[in-house]
Scaffold this motif. Structure first.
Motif, short mmCIF file in Angstrom:
data_model
loop_
_atom_site.label_atom_id
_atom_site.label_comp_id
_atom_site.label_asym_id
_atom_site.label_seq_id
_atom_site.Cartn_x
_atom_site.Cartn_y
_atom_site.Cartn_z
N GLU A 135 14.21 12.44 -9.64
CA GLU A 135 15.12 12.19 -10.65
C GLU A 135 16.44 12.86 -10.29
OE1 GLU A 135 16.65 10.31 -14.30
OE2 GLU A 135 15.07 9.93 -13.06
N GLU A 136 16.20 14.28 -9.78
CA GLU A 136 17.48 14.88 -9.64
C GLU A 136 18.29 14.66 -8.21
OE1 GLU A 136 18.99 17.94 -11.11
OE2 GLU A 136 17.78 17.11 -12.68
N GLU A 178 13.04 6.78 -20.56
CA GLU A 178 13.84 7.89 -21.46
C GLU A 178 13.85 9.07 -20.64
OE1 GLU A 178 12.94 8.47 -25.48
OE2 GLU A 178 13.06 6.33 -25.89
N LYS A 179 12.46 9.33 -19.93
CA LYS A 179 12.38 10.89 -19.25
C LYS A 179 12.97 10.58 -17.79
CE LYS A 179 8.07 12.50 -21.06
NZ LYS A 179 6.54 12.79 -20.75
N PHE A 180 13.08 9.52 -17.06
CA PHE A 180 13.37 9.41 -15.91
C PHE A 180 14.30 8.02 -15.78
CE2 PHE A 180 9.03 11.17 -15.88
CZ PHE A 180 9.45 12.39 -14.99
N PRO A 181 15.50 7.99 -16.38
CA PRO A 181 16.37 7.12 -16.40
C PRO A 181 16.82 6.55 -15.10
CG PRO A 181 17.48 8.94 -17.27
CD PRO A 181 16.13 9.14 -16.92
N LEU A 182 17.09 7.57 -14.06
CA LEU A 182 17.63 7.16 -13.04
C LEU A 182 16.49 6.74 -11.97
CD1 LEU A 182 19.85 10.53 -12.18
CD2 LEU A 182 20.81 8.03 -12.98
N LEU A 183 15.41 7.15 -12.15
CA LEU A 183 14.26 6.85 -11.09
C LEU A 183 13.94 5.34 -11.73
CD1 LEU A 183 12.09 7.49 -8.83
CD2 LEU A 183 10.83 8.57 -10.53
N SER A 184 13.88 5.26 -12.99
CA SER A 184 13.54 3.74 -13.53
C SER A 184 14.52 2.72 -13.05
CB SER A 184 13.56 3.84 -14.99
OG SER A 184 12.50 4.72 -15.58
N ALA A 185 15.88 3.16 -13.11
CA ALA A 185 16.81 2.28 -12.79
C ALA A 185 16.67 1.82 -11.04
CB ALA A 185 18.20 2.77 -12.87
#
Length: 225
Positions: A135-136, A178-185
């Motif tokens: 995510e980071e 919600e926890k990982f918005p960037l990874l989900s996208a």
């Protein structure tokens, strides 16, 4: 003289899929040889006598094994649509994240999948920690490679499909939006890219395969206690 490119794979291997995607991105014509790993062909054993597994890329009669090694070979052999960046530090960083995905992310997610109850809860802790690192790394980027799919995206590409299969089988959400918005996208963007989407194996067959694999692993673990 025309180049001869063959890919030994199975229909379901996420590691072989990396190679399929790379060849498609590069626009390389190749022949697919599907293997039955319960009855390996003499050719596969000849081309990969050390590991005896897929994928194996055979280029003009010369075999290359191990999916991440194959990706680098493809990128060095066919220069169009580069997968790795030119800058040496950026290239090293890409290799680092690909190896992290292989050594840490995949094994920790798999551990969640094959465990139950309290053991599964305990396995979730390192899995989520590893996902936080990804995510980071995605901050300010659409793909791990920037604006286009690159080496790290292909190395982690199994997340775009396999993780949702495992979540469905286990009935547990691992990559929460919600926890990982960037990874989900990223997972959505990667999975929806035409070259990627057009080459996913059939979802229903994958569910059956991995359900059976999970059941067998759990039974074997119980028997060994």
């Amino acid at each position: 003289m025309a180049e001869e490119v063959k890919l030994f794979r199975t229909w379901s291997s996420p590691f072989a899929l990396r190679v399929v995607w790379a060849l498609k991105i590069k626009g390389i014509d190749y022949e697919t040889i599907f293997e039955d790993l319960s009855n390996k062909s003499p050719s596969l054993l000849q081309y990969n006598p050390v590991y005896k597994k897929v994928p194996v890329l055979v280029h003009n009669g010369k075999p290359i094994a191990e999916s991440l090694v194959i990706l680098e070979y493809i990128d060095e052999t066919w220069k169009q649509a580069p997968l790795l960046p030119e800058d040496p530090h950026e290239r090293a960083t890409a290799r680092f994240w690909a190896k992290f995905g292989e050594d840490k992310v995949l094994s920790s997610i798999w551990s969640v999948f094959i465990k139950q109850g309290k053991e599964q809860e305990e396995a979730m802790v390192p899995a989520l920690e590893n996902l936080k690192f990804l995510e980071e790394e995605l901050k300010g980027k659409k793909f791990f490679g920037g604006e286009t799919i690159g080496f790290v995206d292909l190395a982690l590409g199994w997340l775009g499909n396999l993780i949702s299969l495992l979540e469905e089988i286990v009935g547990l959400k691992v990559v929460d939006g919600e926890k990982f918005p960037l990874l989900s996208a990223w997972m959505q963007d990667f999975a929806d890219a035409p070259i990627i989407k057009d080459n996913w194996p059939p979802r229903d067959r994958m569910i059956v395969k991995f359900q059976a694999l999970r059941d067998a692993t759990i039974v074997a673990a119980a028997a060994s206690k």
